[in-house]
Enzyme design. Structure first.
Site, short mmCIF file in Angstrom:
data_model
loop_
_atom_site.label_atom_id
_atom_site.label_comp_id
_atom_site.label_asym_id
_atom_site.label_seq_id
_atom_site.Cartn_x
_atom_site.Cartn_y
_atom_site.Cartn_z
N CYS A 61 22.31 33.67 -30.25
CA CYS A 61 22.18 32.81 -29.06
C CYS A 61 21.39 33.51 -27.96
CB CYS A 61 23.57 32.45 -28.50
SG CYS A 61 24.74 31.77 -29.68
N ASP A 62 21.69 34.79 -27.75
CA ASP A 62 21.23 35.47 -26.54
C ASP A 62 20.28 36.63 -26.75
OD1 ASP A 62 22.88 33.74 -25.07
OD2 ASP A 62 24.61 35.05 -25.34
N CYS A 102 27.27 36.56 -29.05
CA CYS A 102 26.41 35.84 -29.99
C CYS A 102 24.98 36.33 -29.89
CB CYS A 102 26.47 34.33 -29.73
SG CYS A 102 25.47 33.37 -30.88
#
Length: 308
Positions: A135-136, A132
């Site tokens: 997300c990261d 992701c």
């Protein structure tokens, strides 16, 4: 006597649904699943969830979600739902061969990222290996990263990562992309993005974090290594709906179809989170749809004379 609401899944969608259903005095039963907590259990730092300016670990966030749901009366049951009967009410779910009955059901089983299946990839998941980018990506400022995939998602994630990474290398097992023309052009025009064609990752290198990749040429079998501090998988997601085949209407990929708001093809069965949402796939959007599903279920139960 049947439960008023059964919730299948215990990620952000399922636990938010449990919180709202609990506050509505519906005494929800939550079948957590053997992978309790959902995809956030594989995430180290969560820094994009509102209300947590300093961020926190994914498992810690899910523990807080769970605690809050239990506080308002949610009953947690471990195990996976193996099969369902949605042909008559109350609905029946089988968990480890035990039947659970419910007047309404919320399906929040999520989707699982597809992985390469390498031991080194599994070991470094959350320590440089991610599925992701949104997300990261923030954790890879000024670092070199690789993205595996050739579809629209891979192009989209690669472009997103250039906001942070010093360079992004797209690794693809063929010499042609399956991404749409517009997404291909966007990636090709980005000066930070380069391509390694006809390559597959055979090993993720590094002890504590990702330090590099071993690649294999699919045309001649030759191996090489490349430096990288991050590896992002963008080879697709699979909704966790195998046990629901034939019970609910789905698309060709197994995502549950919704019929206005959160209602599935069966009256009284509601849907929340990544099990239907293939576009956003964020904890906050999953939680939002969990709230919606619980409110929809509460109102439907009131109409049926089963209110809290």
């Amino acid at each position: 006597m049947a439960n008023k609401v059964a919730i299948i899944g215990s990620g952000p969608a399922g636990l938010t649904a449990a919180l709202y259903a609990g506050r509505a005095n519906l005494e929800p039963i939550v079948i957590e699943g053997l992978a309790a907590g959902g995809q956030l259990m594989l995430t180290t730092d969560v820094e994009n969830y509102p209300g947590f300016p300093k961020g926190l670990l994914g498992p810690d966030m899910m523990a807080l979600f769970r605690e809050q749901a239990v506080r308002f009366g949610a009953q947690m049951v471990s195990g996976d739902v193996e099969r369902v009967d949605f042909t008559k009410r109350p609905f029946t779910l089988w968990v480890d061969d035990k039947a659970v009955e419910a007047d309404a059901v919320i399906v929040a089983t999520g989707a699982s990222a597809m992985w390469l299946g390498l031991p080194s990839e599994t070991r470094l998941r959350g320590h440089g290996v991610s599925a992701c980018a949104t997300c990261d990506g923030f954790f890879f400022k000024d670092k070199a990263v690789a993205v595996v995939g050739g579809g629209d998602t891979a192009m989209e994630e690669s472009n997103f990562l250039t906001k942070f990474a010093s360079e992004v290398v797209i690794i693809h097992r063929r010499d042609k992309l399956r991404a749409s023309k517009i997404m291909q052009e966007r990636a090709r025009r980005n000066p930070k993005i380069s391509f390694r064609w006809n390559r597959v990752v055979t090993e993720v290198l590094g002890k504590e974090t990702v330090e590099g990749l071993r690649l294999k040429d699919t045309t001649n079998g030759k191996e090489e290594t490349m430096e990288a501090q991050g590896l992002f998988l963008a080879i697709g997601h699979k909704p966790n709906t195998d046990f629901l085949r034939g019970a609910l209407e789905m698309d060709e990929h197994g995502y549950i179809k919704i019929h206005g708001n959160t209602l599935s093809s069966v009256e009284g069965v509601f849907v929340a989170g990544d099990v239907f949402d293939r576009r956003y796939r964020q904890a906050v959007t999953a939680a939002g749809s969990g709230c919606q599903a619980a409110i929809d279920a509460e109102r439907w139960l009131e109409e049926q004379g089963h209110g809290g």
